[in-house]
Structure formats: structure tokens, C-alpha cells
Design a protein around this motif. Structure first.
Motif, PDB file in Angstrom:
ATOM      1  N   ARG A 140       0.837  -1.210   0.000  1.00  0.00           N
ATOM      2  CA  ARG A 140       0.000   0.000   0.000  1.00  0.00           C
ATOM      3  C   ARG A 140       0.872   1.259   0.000  1.00  0.00           C
ATOM      4  NH1 ARG A 140      -2.209  -5.000   0.698  1.00  0.00           N
ATOM      5  NH2 ARG A 140      -4.358  -4.949   1.484  1.00  0.00           N
ATOM      6  N   THR A 167      -6.753   3.054  -0.943  1.00  0.00           N
ATOM      7  CA  THR A 167      -7.366   1.933  -0.236  1.00  0.00           C
ATOM      8  C   THR A 167      -8.665   2.361   0.422  1.00  0.00           C
ATOM      9  OG1 THR A 167      -6.159   2.421   1.804  1.00  0.00           O
ATOM     10  CG2 THR A 167      -5.111   0.910   0.245  1.00  0.00           C
ATOM     11  N   VAL A 171      -8.262  -2.104   1.903  1.00  0.00           N
ATOM     12  CA  VAL A 171      -8.231  -2.890   0.669  1.00  0.00           C
ATOM     13  C   VAL A 171      -7.863  -1.973  -0.506  1.00  0.00           C
ATOM     14  CG1 VAL A 171      -9.545  -4.334  -0.911  1.00  0.00           C
ATOM     15  CG2 VAL A 171      -9.955  -4.483   1.558  1.00  0.00           C
ATOM     16  N   PRO A 172      -6.837  -2.303  -1.296  1.00  0.00           N
ATOM     17  CA  PRO A 172      -6.494  -1.481  -2.465  1.00  0.00           C
ATOM     18  C   PRO A 172      -7.627  -1.480  -3.479  1.00  0.00           C
ATOM     19  CG  PRO A 172      -4.697  -2.991  -1.926  1.00  0.00           C
ATOM     20  CD  PRO A 172      -5.883  -3.418  -1.115  1.00  0.00           C
TER      21      PRO A 172
END
Length: 351
Positions: A140, A167, A171-172
Motif C-alpha cells: 500500500r 485503499t 483494501v487497495p
């Protein structure tokens, strides 16, 4: 006439005007109240219309300013050869500004896919990009890399890619950043590095690079010093221009004879050096030395003139003694080869 014959008055006359007056007042007040309310409603509507008009004007000004800034950005991006890109995850859908379309020589606004884009990168650049991108997504973290591409119409160029990872809940979900054409900067840097590291006449590594690599030579390596035989006579007879051509030919032959070595350098006028950085035993060194002597012995024909020169070679292995005096020992071996009649090689004896 009796009282029974008098006409009867039903109500006193003063009562009727009072009732009519009260009703009229009530009606008037109702009309006035309705008119006042209507006036207030009208004023409110006018006020709201004014506020809406002001907001609409503000929105239009902001839209005009945004459009103006967009035009300025696109113009500046075109001048700087830079563009915006973004890639939505996980479907890998791409969106580009006009600047990126120009870099890749794709029609503005045309649909682009990640496989189609990756196909523009050279094989090495593609591997590097995939690795850096995967690491950035995993961590990230932002990333930057330079990559070589072959654009849609065949132009080869270098681009600098900077990117960030967006993100949501850890979560990307998206990658975005800039892509910029750095071809001119890259070529300029390569020319500067070339001038700093390579001999202008022969294209071989220069003395500075040789000294640096010599200092790092491992204990299993070896040094070859090569000196041209007969070069001074050619230079004196035919002039420096022909002498330069002979130096270039000697460099070409030396590279061909030393493909198994790690560095070939020009360290002086007609002096060259070769480094072997991996393990180099005696038979290996002698074989390389013999190839150098044989390659330089062939005549060289230039503009109808047969030019002859050769080479003497001195070899010193690091394993034979401390590396600090390696150059001195190789130079002594070279002197011994010249003293033996030139066109030969000598190995430095261990101390």
C-alpha cells in the motif's frame, strides 16, 4: 286610529348597520391578511429566485474556472509531456488524460486495456513494472520507476511512472499517478555517463572506470596490460588521423578476443587493460593472452595501405600475491614481453 291599526317595525333600524360594518371589517382583514401573505410569499419567491440565480452564477463561474484550469493543465501537460492515469482494481480498467494517450500514441479517448498497454513496454521494462506494481499494492505504498516503451506508431521513448495506491477499509481499490516522457533527459544522462565512463576515441571503458574496477578486483581475478607494437611508427609515418583509425581497430579486435573477460579499457595512448573478475587460473589467462597477441598480428588495410601492428601482453593474477601491487607486477610482465622481442606475452611470477 287605534294602536292595533299602527304598522309594526320588525327591528330597530340602528342594529343593521352595525352588523354589516362588522362583517365588512372581518372581510377586509381577511383580504388584507391574504394580500400580506401573498406579498410575503412573493417576496420569499423573489428572494429564493435571487439566491438560486446567485448560486447558479457561482456554479457557472466555478465550472468556467474548472474548465479553464483543465485547459491550462492540458496545455501545460502537453508542454511537459506528462499525463494523468488511473487503474481501478480489481477489474484493471484504465483511464488516461490526453497526455498519456500522446505518450503511447493512441487515439484520444479510445478504450485502452492493461494487456494492450503492457505490450508497449520492452520485455525488461515490463518485468520491472509488474514487480514494482505488485510490491506497491502489497505494501500500500507509492512507487516510481523509469521504463522504456515502443509507442503505437513505433516511437521508442522512456517514461517515468509515479503512482499511489488508494485503499478503502485497508483494501487497495485504485492506482493513480503521472506518466511523463523523459526520453531527452535519459539520453542526456546517458551521454553524460558515457563521456564520464568511456573513452571517446575507442568506446572502451576509460582510465577512471578501470581504476575503480581494479580496486574492487577479487582475489581470484587477473589483470592484463596490453601495449601496441609498431603503433608509433604508423603514427609518425601516416599521421594522427591514421593512428586514430588504428587505435579504433585495435579496440575492436581486443573486444572480440576478450569476450570471456569482464572489462576492456583504454588507459593511455596505445595502452589497454583487461580485467577478469571471476576465477582466472594460469591456463585461462595464457589462452586469453595468446588470443590477444594473435588478433593484433593480422595486417590492417586502410585506404589502400597495409598497416601492421601487434601487441605485447603482461599478465598478473591476484591469487599470486596481494592485490595492492597487481598493476606493478602486470607492468613488469609487460616490460618482459617487450624485452623478449614484442608480439608475445608474459605472466608475472608470484612473490
Amino acid at each position: 286610529m287605534s294602536s292595533d291599526d299602527d304598522p309594526i317595525d320588525p327591528l330597530p333600524t340602528p342594529h343593521r348597520p352595525r352588523l354589516a360594518s362588522a362583517a365588512l371589517r372581518l372581510a377586509t382583514r381577511a383580504v388584507d391578511a391574504a394580500a400580506a401573505q401573498r406579498w410575503r410569499d412573493t417576496a420569499t419567491i423573489l428572494t429564493l429566485r435571487g439566491e438560486l440565480a446567485a448560486q447558479a452564477a457561482l456554479i457557472q463561474r466555478q465550472a468556467d474556472a474548472l474548465a479553464d484550469m483543465t485547459r491550462i493543465f492540458e496545455a501545460a501537460s502537453a508542454e511537459a509531456r506528462i499525463g494523468l492515469w488511473q487503474c481501478d482494481l480489481p477489474d484493471e480498467s484504465l483511464r488516461w488524460s490526453e497526455g498519456v494517450y500522446d505518450l503511447f500514441e493512441f487515439p484520444h479517448g479510445s478504450p485502452v486495456s492493461r494487456p494492450e498497454t503492457l505490450a508497449c513496454y520492452t520485455e525488461e521494462a515490463r518485468r520491472h513494472l509488474v514487480a514494482v506494481r505488485a510490491e506497491a499494492i502489497g505494501r500500500r505504498s507509492p512507487f516510481t520507476l523509469d521504463a522504456e516503451i515502443v509507442a503505437g506508431r513505433g516511437s521508442r521513448r522512456w517514461i517515468r511512472i509515479t503512482g499511489s495506491v488508494e485503499t478503502r477499509a485497508g483494501v487497495p481499490v485504485r492506482l493513480f499517478g503521472f506518466k511523463q516522457d523523459i526520453t531527452e533527459q535519459k539520453l542526456s544522462a546517458d551521454r553524460t555517463r558515457y563521456r564520464a565512463e568511456f573513452d571517446r576515441m575507442t568506446g572502451l571503458a576509460n582510465r577512471s572506470v578501470f581504476d575503480e574496477r581494479l580496486a574492487q578486483l577479487s582475489e581470484s581475478g587477473a589483470l592484463f596490460l596490453v601495449d601496441l607494437d609498431g603503433f608509433k611508427a604508423i603514427n609518425d609515418t601516416y599521421g594522427h588521423a591514421v593512428g586514430d583509425v588504428c587505435l579504433q581497430e585495435a579496440a575492436r579486435r581486443l573486444r572480440a578476443a576478450c569476450q570471456e573477460t569482464d572489462l576492456v579499457a583504454r588507459i593511455g595512448g596505445d595502452e589497454f587493460a583487461v580485467l577478469v573478475e571471476r576465477e582466472a587460473d594460469g591456463p585461462f589467462c595464457e589462452a586469453i593472452g595468446r588470443r590477444i597477441v594473435a588478433a593484433m598480428r593480422d595486417p590492417y588495410h586502410h585506404r589502400g595501405v597495409c598497416l601492421r601492428f601487434g601487441a605485447s601482453v603482461g599478465i598478473a593474477r591476484v591469487a599470486a600475491s596481494a592485490p595492492a601491487d597487481l598493476f606493478t607486477r602486470a607492468d613488469a610482465a609487460l616490460y618482459a614481453a617487450k624485452a623478449a622481442g614484442r608480439g608475445t606475452l608474459r605472466m608475472a611470477l608470484p612473490r
